[in-house]
Design a protein around this motif. Structure first.
Motif, mmCIF file in Angstrom:
data_model
loop_
_atom_site.group_PDB
_atom_site.id
_atom_site.type_symbol
_atom_site.label_atom_id
_atom_site.label_comp_id
_atom_site.label_asym_id
_atom_site.label_seq_id
_atom_site.Cartn_x
_atom_site.Cartn_y
_atom_site.Cartn_z
ATOM 1 N N THR A 54 13.963 -5.576 -1.978
ATOM 2 C CA THR A 54 13.282 -6.460 -2.925
ATOM 3 C C THR A 54 11.836 -6.722 -2.516
ATOM 4 O O THR A 54 10.946 -6.778 -3.373
ATOM 5 N N VAL A 55 11.613 -6.888 -1.226
ATOM 6 C CA VAL A 55 10.263 -7.185 -0.748
ATOM 7 C C VAL A 55 9.370 -5.951 -0.831
ATOM 8 O O VAL A 55 8.269 -5.982 -1.392
ATOM 9 N N VAL A 56 9.839 -4.833 -0.259
ATOM 10 C CA VAL A 56 9.017 -3.625 -0.187
ATOM 11 C C VAL A 56 8.693 -3.087 -1.577
ATOM 12 O O VAL A 56 7.518 -2.875 -1.929
ATOM 13 N N PHE A 57 9.716 -2.859 -2.393
ATOM 14 C CA PHE A 57 9.462 -2.257 -3.692
ATOM 15 C C PHE A 57 8.973 -3.269 -4.727
ATOM 16 O O PHE A 57 8.309 -2.902 -5.696
ATOM 17 N N GLY A 58 9.263 -4.554 -4.512
ATOM 18 C CA GLY A 58 8.646 -5.576 -5.352
ATOM 19 C C GLY A 58 7.146 -5.600 -5.148
ATOM 20 O O GLY A 58 6.362 -5.654 -6.111
ATOM 21 N N ARG A 59 6.722 -5.533 -3.883
ATOM 22 C CA ARG A 59 5.284 -5.502 -3.578
ATOM 23 C C ARG A 59 4.625 -4.268 -4.182
ATOM 24 O O ARG A 59 3.539 -4.337 -4.773
ATOM 25 N N ILE A 60 5.293 -3.122 -4.014
ATOM 26 C CA ILE A 60 4.730 -1.862 -4.507
ATOM 27 C C ILE A 60 4.610 -1.879 -6.035
ATOM 28 O O ILE A 60 3.565 -1.531 -6.599
ATOM 29 N N ALA A 61 5.683 -2.286 -6.712
ATOM 30 C CA ALA A 61 5.660 -2.318 -8.173
ATOM 31 C C ALA A 61 4.605 -3.294 -8.683
ATOM 32 O O ALA A 61 3.880 -3.007 -9.643
ATOM 33 N N GLY A 62 4.514 -4.458 -8.039
ATOM 34 C CA GLY A 62 3.530 -5.450 -8.459
ATOM 35 C C GLY A 62 2.107 -4.949 -8.296
ATOM 36 O O GLY A 62 1.266 -5.099 -9.196
ATOM 37 N N LYS A 63 1.842 -4.333 -7.160
ATOM 38 C CA LYS A 63 0.496 -3.804 -6.903
ATOM 39 C C LYS A 63 0.128 -2.726 -7.909
ATOM 40 O O LYS A 63 -0.962 -2.756 -8.499
ATOM 41 N N ASN A 64 1.022 -1.782 -8.111
ATOM 42 C CA ASN A 64 0.694 -0.653 -8.982
ATOM 43 C C ASN A 64 0.669 -1.025 -10.456
ATOM 44 O O ASN A 64 -0.130 -0.487 -11.228
#
Length: 605
Positions: free
Chosen positions: A590-600
């Protein structure tokens, strides 16, 4: 539509005693006779108590002759974040509808019922006719007027760990306006009720404990632990960004304990435990950030997304249904699906299950909103779903509810499992699917977790779900004895078998050698009274399959092409964990891919 600011403070532990508390502390009940025949109540202020999760909830109810004018919570010990929505909403609804037959808050049923019981007791003291107050209120139908129009740079479906991670990340990466649509009456999803373990290779903490580890080892255990069915590039992204995720959370004020441990099915001691109970620390951290930036990040609760809006092959928004009618949310940059898994959707479980016996009557650890909405919406716009049959069960469900609450284990190294005969039957440090399959082979698919004082030095020591061992024993959810023989009698297993099982375990603790089941994870012997036992059964826990994404969090179609403007993160995605998720990797996801999705979603045009 109620403003989001009314909800933001719900999950902050510092505000446990919310606006209902006031300065009413120790008011005495008003001594009254029955009300006049024409009146519904004898005017005054009355107190009442009802049972919550962690003890009694005390309320103060004020009435005039004809109506309930105020309901205040004056004392409770409910878990921050998990029960806050009930603590706020139930008193409001009782006053609004002048009824005690109001709906409980999903995910906080026990707290809701405790508040209702306390209010009922208080109203009885006012001389009220309780039967009249038990009439189900007529609620206004959903408005049928014009749709509510919203516009944001990034629209996020789901307010759990992944969705809130994405919201914070999107804002940090330049999005000026973010909108989160959450169908439940509170944010948090499965994250807030989780055991909260977070796997990461951590040189500082692990070195202090003499633990050798590496990102490569974490990668290998995750990839091979999922039978090599995860996409290597996604697994690599997960493990390489795990520790930076901890640093990111800590930069926003989240605190983790100094020592790492091995959570069930983690395979290695790299699991981090937050200081705050359950998963409230994650949600509290996100919500504090969101509150500080409430002008840029809006959360709409009780708002169920129903459709992803596509134009010229690009995701440009979301349609939803809220308490005030239809919502049409336009996204200038991107849409993120973070709706979680389908563990609470029995029909969907049965549809995709190809591995386990029937899951129809198996309970789940999931919150009620984990019903797979995101998969349905994504598939309708051409997204590819992968690994949907990969459904994870745990051997750690509460026999009555299926939830993780009541689980007495503190870590893998210090406990054993025994069946109803008192015999061990599996490596307790194995993969989750291995342990669960072994449990299904035992009589009634039922086991006992056995441990001792090493795990609970004092009676007020809490488990990973904010429950003290004394509380669990007093409620009959755990058993305690001064000898193993006495404990065996308490739980109706063969005393000789239980003693032998513990003795054999203790021998291997000394040698640190693999036992007959292949177990290699040890720390302390089980040799110090008091001894404890807690019952557990199989439960549906996590759905590893889902929406296929790439390392940028972009959703892929059935031909492997990117669907422009559409992203996904968290349990709603597939291709990361393969056939089995390691314990402690879900929060990382949730943290890693949440950050990635939010950034992109904020930056990719």
């Amino acid at each position: 539509m109620k403003k989001v600011q009314r909800y933001l403070a719900l999950l902050l532990a510092a505000l446990m005693v919310i606006s209902f508390t006031g300065g009413c502390g120790n008011k005495q009940d008003v001594k009254t006779d029955a009300p006049e025949s024409s009146a519904l109540f004898k005017p005054g202020t009355y107190t009442g108590e009802g049972e919550g999760i962690h003890g009694n909830i005390q309320v103060e109810v004020t009435v005039d002759e004809n109506k309930i004018t105020a309901v205040k919570i004056i004392k409770h010990d409910e878990t921050p974040g998990v029960s806050d929505a009930a603590i706020k909403k139930i008193p409001e609804d009782i006053v609004k509808y002048q009824s005690i037959a109001i709906d409980t808050v999903a995910g906080a049923t026990v707290s809701s019922n405790g508040i209702i019981a306390a209010v009922t007791q208080a109203l009885q003291k006012s001389g009220a006719d309780i039967t009249k107050l038990q009439k189900k209120p007529d609620k206004d139908d959903v408005a049928s007027g014009e749709a509510i129009e919203k516009e944001a740079d990034v629209v996020i479906i789901g307010g759990g760990g992944a969705g809130l991670s994405a919201a914070v990340s999107a804002h940090q990466n330049g999005a000026k306006k973010i909108l989160v649509l959450e169908k439940m009456p509170k944010v948090g999803g499965n994250t807030i009720i989780s055991g909260a373990a977070y796997n990461a290779v951590d040189p500082k903490r692990q070195k202090a404990q003499g633990i050798e580890d590496s990102v490569e080892k974490h990668y290998t255990q995750t990839y091979e632990g999922g039978d090599k069915l995860g996409k290597p590039e996604l697994v690599r992204t997960l493990v390489e960004n795990a520790y930076p995720g901890i640093e990111w959370l800590e930069s926003m004020g989240m605190k983790f304990q100094d020592e790492v441990f091995t959570v069930l099915g983690a395979l290695w001691p790299r699991s981090h435990k937050p200081v705050d109970p359950l998963g409230t620390g994650y949600i509290k951290t996100y919500m504090e950030y969101i509150e500080k930036n409430s002008g840029s990040i809006e959360i709409m609760l009780d708002t169920k997304a129903t459709e992803i809006i596509m134009e010229n092959g690009r995701a440009v928004g979301v349609k939803a249904t809220g308490i005030d009618g239809e919502v049409v949310a336009r996204a200038n940059n991107g849409v993120i699906i973070a709706t979680g898994g389908f563990g609470a959707n029995v029909e969907m479980r049965d549809k995709y299950n190809k591995i386990w016996p029937s899951l129809t009557n198996i309970k789940t650890t999931n919150h009620p909103g984990a019903t797979g909405d995101g998969y349905i919406m994504a598939e309708k716009v051409g997204a590819n779903l992968i690994g949907m049959e990969q459904i994870q069960l745990l051997p750690m469900g509460d026999p009555e509810t299926g939830s993780l609450s009541g689980n007495i284990e503190q870590g893998v190294e210090n406990r054993i499992f025994v069946n109803k005969d008192g015999n061990r039957f599996v490596d307790e440090g194995a993969r989750r699917d291995v342990m669960t399959k072994a449990l299904f082979e035992q009589r009634d698919a039922y086991m006992w977790v056995i441990l001792d004082k090493h795990s609970y030095p004092t009676g007020d020591t809490k488990n990973n779900f904010n429950e003290t061992i004394d509380e669990l024993v007093n409620k009959g959810r755990a058993y305690k004895a001064d000898t193993l023989e006495e404990l065996a009698k308490e739980i109706s297993v063969n005393p000789e078998n239980l003693v032998k099982a513990v003795e054999e375990f203790n021998k291997n603790v000394e040698t640190k050698s693999a036992d007959e089941f292949g177990r290699t994870l040890y720390k302390d012997k089980i040799d110090t009274a008091p001894f404890y036992a807690g019952a557990r059964v199989p439960t549906v826990h996590h759905t590893m399959g889902g929406i296929e994404i790439n390392t940028n969090g972009q959703v892929l179609d059935k031909s492997g092409n990117i669907i422009p403007g559409l992203y996904a993160a968290g349990e709603t995605t597939g291709g990361i964990h393969g056939a089995n998720r390691l314990g402690g990797n879900a929060l990382v996801d949730t943290v890693v891919f949440g950050r990635i999705a939010g950034k992109n979603a904020a930056t990719i045009k």
